[in-house]
Design a protein around this motif. Structure first.
Motif, short mmCIF file in Angstrom:
data_model
loop_
_atom_site.label_atom_id
_atom_site.label_comp_id
_atom_site.label_asym_id
_atom_site.label_seq_id
_atom_site.Cartn_x
_atom_site.Cartn_y
_atom_site.Cartn_z
N LEU A 263 40.98 8.29 -111.41
CA LEU A 263 41.79 8.54 -110.22
C LEU A 263 41.85 10.03 -109.88
CD1 LEU A 263 43.75 7.49 -108.04
CD2 LEU A 263 45.60 7.74 -109.71
N ALA A 264 41.82 10.88 -110.91
CA ALA A 264 41.87 12.32 -110.66
C ALA A 264 40.69 12.78 -109.81
CB ALA A 264 41.89 13.08 -111.99
N GLY A 265 39.54 12.08 -109.92
CA GLY A 265 38.39 12.45 -109.09
C GLY A 265 38.66 12.22 -107.62
N ILE A 266 39.30 11.10 -107.28
CA ILE A 266 39.63 10.82 -105.88
C ILE A 266 40.67 11.81 -105.37
CG2 ILE A 266 40.44 9.04 -104.29
CD1 ILE A 266 39.56 6.95 -106.26
N ILE A 267 41.64 12.15 -106.24
CA ILE A 267 42.65 13.14 -105.84
C ILE A 267 41.98 14.48 -105.56
CG2 ILE A 267 44.67 14.43 -106.65
CD1 ILE A 267 45.48 11.97 -108.23
N GLY A 268 41.02 14.85 -106.40
CA GLY A 268 40.31 16.10 -106.17
C GLY A 268 39.54 16.10 -104.87
N LEU A 269 38.92 14.96 -104.53
CA LEU A 269 38.21 14.86 -103.25
C LEU A 269 39.15 15.10 -102.08
CD1 LEU A 269 35.93 11.75 -103.93
CD2 LEU A 269 35.16 14.09 -103.62
N LEU A 301 30.35 13.34 -107.93
CA LEU A 301 29.50 13.03 -109.09
C LEU A 301 30.34 12.81 -110.35
CD1 LEU A 301 26.58 15.57 -108.50
CD2 LEU A 301 26.58 13.12 -108.05
N ALA A 302 31.38 13.65 -110.54
CA ALA A 302 32.24 13.51 -111.71
C ALA A 302 33.00 12.18 -111.66
CB ALA A 302 33.22 14.68 -111.78
N PHE A 303 33.43 11.78 -110.47
CA PHE A 303 34.14 10.51 -110.33
C PHE A 303 33.23 9.34 -110.72
CE2 PHE A 303 34.77 6.91 -107.36
CZ PHE A 303 35.97 6.43 -107.87
N VAL A 304 31.99 9.36 -110.22
CA VAL A 304 31.05 8.30 -110.58
C VAL A 304 30.76 8.31 -112.08
CG1 VAL A 304 28.70 7.44 -110.21
CG2 VAL A 304 30.02 8.30 -108.28
N TRP A 305 30.60 9.52 -112.64
CA TRP A 305 30.34 9.64 -114.09
C TRP A 305 31.49 9.04 -114.89
CZ3 TRP A 305 26.82 10.84 -117.73
CH2 TRP A 305 27.30 11.14 -119.01
N ASP A 306 32.74 9.34 -114.51
CA ASP A 306 33.89 8.82 -115.24
C ASP A 306 33.94 7.30 -115.21
OD1 ASP A 306 34.65 11.31 -115.94
OD2 ASP A 306 36.68 11.20 -115.09
N LEU A 307 33.64 6.72 -114.03
CA LEU A 307 33.65 5.26 -113.97
C LEU A 307 32.63 4.66 -114.92
CD1 LEU A 307 34.00 4.55 -110.13
CD2 LEU A 307 35.75 4.32 -111.89
N VAL A 308 31.42 5.23 -114.93
CA VAL A 308 30.36 4.72 -115.82
C VAL A 308 30.73 4.96 -117.28
CG1 VAL A 308 27.95 4.95 -116.45
CG2 VAL A 308 28.61 5.03 -114.04
N ALA A 309 31.26 6.17 -117.57
CA ALA A 309 31.59 6.51 -118.96
C ALA A 309 32.71 5.62 -119.49
CB ALA A 309 32.00 7.98 -119.04
N ARG A 311 33.46 2.62 -118.50
CA ARG A 311 32.95 1.26 -118.67
C ARG A 311 32.14 1.13 -119.95
NH1 ARG A 311 32.49 -3.06 -115.45
NH2 ARG A 311 30.77 -4.51 -115.77
N ARG A 312 31.42 2.21 -120.33
CA ARG A 312 30.59 2.16 -121.53
C ARG A 312 31.32 2.63 -122.78
NH1 ARG A 312 24.70 4.43 -119.39
NH2 ARG A 312 24.33 2.76 -117.86
N GLY A 313 32.58 3.00 -122.64
CA GLY A 313 33.35 3.42 -123.80
C GLY A 313 33.17 4.88 -124.16
N ALA A 314 32.51 5.68 -123.33
CA ALA A 314 32.34 7.11 -123.61
C ALA A 314 33.63 7.85 -123.31
CB ALA A 314 31.19 7.67 -122.78
N LEU A 315 33.78 9.04 -123.87
CA LEU A 315 35.03 9.78 -123.74
C LEU A 315 34.85 11.12 -123.04
CD1 LEU A 315 36.53 9.08 -127.26
CD2 LEU A 315 37.11 7.97 -125.12
N LEU A 316 33.63 11.45 -122.60
CA LEU A 316 33.39 12.73 -121.94
C LEU A 316 33.87 12.64 -120.50
CD1 LEU A 316 32.27 15.57 -121.96
CD2 LEU A 316 30.02 14.62 -121.37
N ASP A 317 34.93 13.40 -120.19
CA ASP A 317 35.56 13.39 -118.87
C ASP A 317 35.18 14.67 -118.14
OD1 ASP A 317 37.04 12.96 -116.67
OD2 ASP A 317 38.98 12.81 -117.68
N LEU A 318 34.41 14.55 -117.04
CA LEU A 318 33.96 15.72 -116.30
C LEU A 318 34.95 16.14 -115.21
CD1 LEU A 318 30.17 14.89 -115.80
CD2 LEU A 318 31.24 16.30 -117.57
N VAL A 319 35.83 15.25 -114.80
CA VAL A 319 36.76 15.59 -113.72
C VAL A 319 37.63 16.79 -114.05
CG1 VAL A 319 38.71 14.73 -112.36
CG2 VAL A 319 36.74 13.27 -112.76
N PRO A 320 38.16 16.93 -115.30
CA PRO A 320 38.97 18.13 -115.59
C PRO A 320 38.22 19.43 -115.37
CG PRO A 320 39.30 16.47 -117.28
CD PRO A 320 38.18 16.00 -116.44
#
Length: 711
Positions: A263-269, A301-309, A311-320
C-alpha cells in the motif's frame, strides 16, 4: 509514507543509542503484584525472555522441562524484527512472568497493537495449563473473538492467587511490544479513549478527503484530486498499522495483512503526483519535474516488486528506499519553488518536516529507544495529521493566491475594457467623419460609374452596330455587283441592238429579238437585286433605330437567318481568309411570336458574333483538319420557342462559364470587347421577354447557348 522506512535504514544509528528499560532489579524480577484496581501495570519490562527457533519449543516443553531452558531479562534490542532483519520470521520469543492478584477485580492482559503476527498467551496455575489465548494479527476471527485493533485476554487468577503467564510471539515488527495488566474499569477506560482518538482522527481524514474531492469537482484542479486520494490512502494505512482494516474488512482472512506493505507504493504514487502538481514543477522547475517523473516510475516498479515478493514469500521491500528518496526530493523541491516566489510551498515544506520528525520519534519508539507513551506510540498519527493540516493550509493559500491573481486579472480586464471603450468612442467619431467624407466621395464615384456605364453601354451598342454595318456592307456588295454587271451587259446589248437596226434591210430580226429578250432578263435581274439591296438597307435602318419596346409578331426563323449571315459576313469583312460552315435547322411550324425584333436582333447578333469569334480563334491554332462550324436551330418545346446556337470553338472552363453574364466580364483581349454583350442579352431575354438564357460548354470542344422564349 512507509512506517518501516527509516528503521530499516537507520538500524546502525539506533544501535548506538541507550535502550529504555527498567532498573536492573525490576528487569530481573519474575513477579508482579497487582494491588491497586485503579492503576494499569506494565508487564513486559518485568518478564524473562527466551529466544528460540520458530515453533521449536512448546508450552509443554517449558512446563515439563523447565531446567533445560534459560530465560534472561527482557531487553528490546534482543528482538529481531521484520523491520531490521530479513530472517526475523525464523525466530520466536517466549516471555514469562508470575502475576499475583491482590484485588477483588477480574484481571486482563492488554496488548498494544503492533502488527505482531503470532501472539499466544498461556496461563499456568500450579504447573497446570488453565487458559490459552491466540490473539496475533494472523489469527482468524473464528479463533479470536476479541477486537484485533486492541487485543486483550481475560485471566483466571483471582484474589490472593498467583499465575505464571507465558507469552509466545513470532513475526515481531517492533522491538518494544507493550503489555499491560488492568482491571475491567481500566480496560474500558483505555478502550473508550482509544475509540475517541481514532474516531476523531478518521473523521478528520474523511472531512479532508470529501472537502478536496468537492473542490476538485468544482474547480477541476488536479491538486485537490491527488491530495484527496493521498489523504484517503494515508488514513487506510493508519487503519492497517492499527489493526482496524483487519478487524473490520478481512478478519476472517488475516493472511491479506501481509499485502498491506504494498500500500505504501500507491501512497507514494499519489504523493509524488500531488507534489508535481501542487508545486507547479513543470512550469517553475522543469529539471526537478523530470526527476519527479523518474521517482514516479520507481514507485510503480517498487509497488509491482512488492506484490510479487510478498506472493513468493520474499522479504526485500523496495518501497521504503524509494520513499526515502521521494521524501528528500519533496523537501528539496519545496525549498527550490519557495525561493522562486511560490509562497504556499512554505506550508508544504513544514508539513513534510513535521511528518519526518514524528516518523523518527515512532522509529525510535519501535526500536526500543523511547518509552511507550501517547506521543511515542501515536507519533505517526500526529505527524500525518499535522502534515495533512499544513498541506490543507498550503492548498488554501494557493487558492487565495489564485483568487487574488484572478481578481487582479479581472481588474486589469475592466481597466482595459474601459480603455478600449474610450478608444472605440474616439475611433467611432473619427470613423463617422471619415465615413461622411468617404460617402461623398463614393457618391461622386457612383455618379462617375453610372456615366461610364452609360458610355460603355453606348459603346457596346455602337460596337454591335459596327458589326452589323460591316456585315450589311459585305452583304449589300453582292446585289450591287449584280446590278452593275447586268447594267453594263444591258448597255452592250442596247449598243448591239442599235448597230443591228442600223444595217437596214440586212438586219437580222431574229438576233434583235434575242437581244431584246436578253435585255429584258437583265432588267429583271437588276430589279431583283436592287430590291434585295433595298431590303438590306431597310433592315440596317431598322436595327440602327432605337427600340420602341413594343412587341409585334416576329418571324424568328427569318430574323435568325438574316443576323446569322450578317454576323458571318461581318467577320469575313475583317478576315477575307476566314470560312466557316453554317448549319441551320429552322422549325417549319415555329410561326410568329410576340417579341421586340430590334432587341432580339441584338441578342442573336451577340450570340452569333461570339460563336464566330470562338471558331475563328480556334482555327488559328487547330491546324488544317479543323473545320469551323456554327449551328443554329429553332424548335417548339413545352409551349416555348427554343433557339440554340452551337459552335465547335474554344469552349470555356467552368470558372469562366459562371461569370459570363456578369457586366464588364470578358475573355476577349483589351479593345475587342466591352463585357456587356452577354449581360445586355441576358437582361433582354429574361427581363424584357420573360425567357431563359443558359450556357453549356466544354473547354476545347465548343459551346452551346440556349434561348427559351414564351411561345
Amino acid at each position: 509514507m512507509n512506517l518501516r522506512l527509516l528503521l530499516f535504514l537507520l538500524t546502525g544509528l539506533m544501535a548506538g543509542l541507550p535502550v529504555h528499560s527498567q532498573s536492573p532489579d525490576s528487569a530481573r524480577s519474575q513477579s508482579i503484584r497487582i494491588r491497586d484496581a485503579s492503576q494499569t501495570y506494565e508487564v513486559l519490562s518485568h518478564c524473562q525472555l527466551l529466544e528460540v527457533a520458530s515453533r521449536s519449543v512448546s508450552i509443554q516443553d517449558l512446563l515439563q522441562k523447565p531446567d533445560q531452558y534459560r530465560f534472561v531479562p527482557y531487553e528490546p534490542n534482543r528482538l529481531k524484527t521484520r523491520f531490521t532483519q530479513s530472517n526475523a520470521h525464523l525466530f520466536g520469543y517466549w516471555f514469562a512472568i508470575d502475576l499475583t492478584n491482590e484485588t477483588d477485580q477480574e484481571l486482563f492482559l492488554r496488548f498494544v497493537y503492533s502488527g505482531t503476527e503470532i501472539i499466544d498467551v498461556y496461563e499456568v496455575a500450579g504447573n497446570q495449563l488453565v487458559a490459552v489465548h491466540k490473539i496475533g494479527s494472523l489469527e482468524s476471527e473464528r479463533v479470536y473473538p476479541f477486537r484485533k485493533s486492541n487485543p486483550f485476554c481475560p485471566l483466571r487468577v483471582s484474589r490472593g492467587q498467583t499465575s505464571r503467564i507465558f507469552i509466545y510471539q513470532q513475526g515481531v515488527y517492533t522491538a518494544y511490544v507493550p503489555v499491560f495488566c488492568s482491571t475491567t474499569p481500566n480496560l474500558l477506560q483505555n478502550q473508550h479513549r482509544a475509540d475517541l482518538f481514532y474516531g476523531l482522527y478518521y473523521g478528520f481524514i474523511l472531512i479532508i478527503v470529501l472537502y478536496n474531492l468537492i473542490l476538485y469537482l468544482r474547480v477541476r484542479e488536479p491538486d485537490h484530486l491527488f491530495y484527496g486520494l493521498w489523504v484517503l490512502l494515508m488514513g487506510v494505512q493508519v487503519m492497517l498499522y492499527r489493526g482496524h482494516l483487519n478487524e473490520f474488512f478481512y478478519a476472517a482472512h488475516p493472511e491479506i495483512e501481509r499485502y498491506g506493505a504494498a500500500l505504501a507504493g500507491i501512497i507514494g504514487l499519489c504523493h509524488i503526483l500531488f507534489t508535481l502538481s501542487f508545486l507547479r514543477l513543470r512550469e517553475l522547475a522543469p529539471r526537478l519535474y523530470r526527476v519527479g517523473i523518474g521517482i514516479l516510475g520507481l514507485f510503480f516498479l517498487a509497488f509491482v516488486w512488492d506484490l510479487v515478493a510478498i506472493r513468493r514469500g520474499a522479504l526485500l521491500d523496495l518501497v521504503p528506499l524509494v520513499s526515502l528518496l521521494e521524501g528528500v526530493f519533496s523537501v528539496t523541491a519545496g525549498v527550490v519553488v519557495y525561493r522562486l516566489g511560490f509562497r504556499p510551498a512554505l506550508y508544504y515544506i513544514f508539513g513534510n518536516i513535521a511528518f519526518f520528525a514524528c516518523l523518527f520519534a515512532f522509529l525510535f519508539y519501535a526500536g526500543g529507544r523511547l518509552p511507550y507513551g501517547f506521543f511515542s506510540y501515536n507519533s505517526i498519527l500526529l505527524g500525518s495529521g499535522i502534515e495533512i493540516l499544513l498541506f490543507t493550509l498550503a492548498l488554501a493559500y494557493k487558492i487565495t493566491l489564485m483568487k487574488h491573481d484572478r481578481e487582479q486579472a479581472e481588474t486589469e480586464q475592466f481597466r482595459l475594457l474601459d480603455e478600449n471603450q474610450r478608444l472605440i468612442s474616439e475611433q467611432n467619431s473619427m470613423l463617422e467623419e471619415k465615413v461622411t467624407l468617404r460617402t461623398a466621395e463614393l457618391n461622386q464615384t457612383l455618379k462617375n460609374l453610372k456615366d461610364t456605364q452609360s458610355q460603355l453601354i453606348h459603346a457596346e451598342k455602337m460596337a454591335s452596330l459596327g458589326e452589323l454595318v460591316a456585315g450589311i456592307a459585305h452583304e449589300i456588295q453582292n446585289p450591287l455587283n449584280f446590278v452593275n454587271n447586268f447594267a453594263e451587259v444591258s448597255v452592250e446589248l442596247v449598243d448591239e441592238l442599235k448597230e443591228e437596226k442600223g444595217k437596214g434591210p440586212e438586219r437580222n430580226d431574229e438576233l434583235e429579238d434575242d437581244l431584246l429578250s436578253d435585255l429584258s432578263e437583265n432588267l429583271q435581274k437588276i430589279t431583283q437585286h436592287g430590291k434585295r439591296a433595298e431590303g438590306i438597307v431597310k433592315g440596317m435602318l431598322q436595327h440602327s433605330r432605337s427600340s420602341t419596346g413594343e412587341r409585334q409578331p416576329t418571324n424568328l426563323n427569318a430574323l435568325a437567318d438574316e443576323y446569322l449571315r450578317l454576323a458571318y459576313h461581318g467577320l469575313r469583312a475583317k478576315d477575307k481568309e476566314f470560312n466557316a460552315q453554317l448549319v441551320t435547322d429552322f422549325a417549319a411550324d415555329l410561326g410568329l411570336i410576340d417579341a421586340v425584333p430590334q432587341d432580339l436582333g441584338r441578342v442573336l447578333l451577340n450570340l452569333f458574333n461570339n460563336a464566330f469569334y470562338a471558331v475563328h480563334e480556334k482555327a488559328k491554332s487547330a491546324g488544317t483538319n479543323y473545320r469551323p462550324s456554327v449551328e443554329v436551330c429553332t424548335a417548339r418545346q413545352n409551349g416555348q420557342v427554343v433557339i440554340k446556337v452551337k459552335d465547335n470553338g474554344t469552349g470555356m472552363p467552368e470558372s469562366v462559364r459562371q461569370k459570363i453574364f456578369q457586366p464588364f466580364f470578358t475573355t476577349k483581349p483589351p479593345g475587342q470587347g466591352t463585357g456587356l454583350g452577354l449581360s445586355l442579352s441576358y437582361d433582354i431575354v429574361t427581363k424584357g421577354h420573360g425567357g431563359e438564357l443558359s450556357v453549356t460548354s466544354t473547354q476545347g470542344e465548343g459551346t452551346e447557348i440556349t434561348v427559351r422564349l414564351p411561345g
